[in-house]
Design a protein around this motif. Structure first.
Motif, PDB file in Angstrom:
ATOM      1  N   LEU A  18       0.850  -1.186   0.000  1.00  0.00           N
ATOM      2  CA  LEU A  18       0.000   0.000   0.000  1.00  0.00           C
ATOM      3  C   LEU A  18       0.884   1.234   0.000  1.00  0.00           C
ATOM      4  O   LEU A  18       2.104   1.142   0.170  1.00  0.00           O
ATOM      5  N   THR A  22       3.045  -0.663   3.788  1.00  0.00           N
ATOM      6  CA  THR A  22       2.383  -1.791   4.442  1.00  0.00           C
ATOM      7  C   THR A  22       2.016  -2.831   3.391  1.00  0.00           C
ATOM      8  O   THR A  22       1.491  -2.494   2.333  1.00  0.00           O
ATOM      9  N   ASP A  28      -7.532  -8.739  -0.275  1.00  0.00           N
ATOM     10  CA  ASP A  28      -8.097  -7.810   0.709  1.00  0.00           C
ATOM     11  C   ASP A  28      -9.163  -6.910   0.076  1.00  0.00           C
ATOM     12  O   ASP A  28      -9.072  -6.550  -1.102  1.00  0.00           O
ATOM     13  N   ARG A  30      -9.588  -3.832   0.439  1.00  0.00           N
ATOM     14  CA  ARG A  30      -8.981  -2.573  -0.005  1.00  0.00           C
ATOM     15  C   ARG A  30      -8.493  -2.706  -1.448  1.00  0.00           C
ATOM     16  O   ARG A  30      -8.707  -1.817  -2.279  1.00  0.00           O
ATOM     17  N   THR A  77      -4.234   3.844   0.695  1.00  0.00           N
ATOM     18  CA  THR A  77      -3.574   4.344   1.898  1.00  0.00           C
ATOM     19  C   THR A  77      -4.349   3.881   3.120  1.00  0.00           C
ATOM     20  O   THR A  77      -5.496   4.294   3.325  1.00  0.00           O
ATOM     21  N   ASP A  78      -3.755   3.019   3.903  1.00  0.00           N
ATOM     22  CA  ASP A  78      -4.368   2.590   5.156  1.00  0.00           C
ATOM     23  C   ASP A  78      -4.055   3.670   6.186  1.00  0.00           C
ATOM     24  O   ASP A  78      -2.950   3.739   6.732  1.00  0.00           O
ATOM     25  N   GLN A  79      -5.026   4.534   6.435  1.00  0.00           N
ATOM     26  CA  GLN A  79      -4.814   5.710   7.278  1.00  0.00           C
ATOM     27  C   GLN A  79      -4.600   5.365   8.752  1.00  0.00           C
ATOM     28  O   GLN A  79      -4.216   6.234   9.525  1.00  0.00           O
ATOM     29  N   SER A  80      -4.795   4.095   9.121  1.00  0.00           N
ATOM     30  CA  SER A  80      -4.484   3.705  10.487  1.00  0.00           C
ATOM     31  C   SER A  80      -2.981   3.479  10.661  1.00  0.00           C
ATOM     32  O   SER A  80      -2.488   3.414  11.779  1.00  0.00           O
ATOM     33  N   HIS A  81      -2.261   3.384   9.527  1.00  0.00           N
ATOM     34  CA  HIS A  81      -0.801   3.197   9.555  1.00  0.00           C
ATOM     35  C   HIS A  81      -0.033   4.350   8.895  1.00  0.00           C
ATOM     36  O   HIS A  81       1.114   4.603   9.238  1.00  0.00           O
ATOM     37  N   ALA A 148     -12.575   0.572   7.454  1.00  0.00           N
ATOM     38  CA  ALA A 148     -11.401   1.444   7.388  1.00  0.00           C
ATOM     39  C   ALA A 148     -11.855   2.868   7.085  1.00  0.00           C
ATOM     40  O   ALA A 148     -12.958   3.092   6.598  1.00  0.00           O
TER      41      ALA A 148
END
Length: 188
Positions: A18, A22, A28, A30, A77-81, A148
């Motif tokens: 990503l 990540t 997935d 996403r 973009t996994d905004q938690s990371h 997410a």
């Protein structure tokens, strides 16, 4: 920019990176969401190639393809990371631009006379394919947003885009003097 190598072998075991590095499985939700957005952009590219005489819609569709690239980056973009980078933020006013274009097209079209089946000219039929892929992308994005962080403007944009593609298909047929195919209740 010259490409020196297209393959990296990093995805050979079913994972991908990503934005931010990540790694996640290619299965997935996403990946399904932004992959469907990419598919939509490809279908729009074919539509653009078909609209040789409608310069204004071609330019508008190219703008949409650029927005879809931004949306794909947002979804990747996994905004938690990873903080959302500036290139993954849809510019303000894009939803309103779609609404304005829809209103402009509706102003020139005759009154609707029934449920429209996809078809007409080749370009209008392709526009309907784009519309249905757009609806699938919207469903994939909505599913991702349950798990997410996804910007509300992303969901709004894709929702409005399918409306635009519906009226654009009608406009394409109208400009070509091609009657739309209306749904007929099957006889028994």
């Amino acid at each position: 920019m010259k490409m020196t190598k297209i393959y990296t072998r990093t995805g050979d075991k079913g994972t991908t990176s990503l934005v931010g590095g990540t790694r996640i499985k290619k299965s997935d939700e996403r990946i399904e969401a932004y992959g469907t957005v990419d598919e939509l952009s490809s279908h729009l590219g074919l539509l653009v190639a078909m609209l040789v005489s409608d310069y204004s819609e071609r330019e508008f569709l190219l703008r949409i393809q650029n927005c879809l690239f931004v949306i794909g980056s947002h979804l990747a973009t996994d905004q938690s990371h990873t903080p959302l980078p500036h290139f993954a933020q849809l510019p303000e006013g894009e939803v309103e631009l779609l609404e304005e274009r829809i209103d402009q097209i509706l102003a020139i079209l005759p009154e609707a006379s029934g449920f429209v089946l996809p078809g007409g000219t080749m370009a209008a039929a392709q526009c309907h394919v784009c519309r249905t892929v757009c609806r699938r992308a919207e469903r994939r994005i909505a599913a991702l947003s349950e798990k997410a962080k996804v910007g509300t403007e992303i969901i709004q944009y894709v929702n409005r885009l399918s409306d635009y593609l519906f009226v654009l298909a009608k406009k394409i047929n109208f400009n070509a003097n091609k009657d739309e195919i209306l749904w007929q209740k099957p006889c028994r």
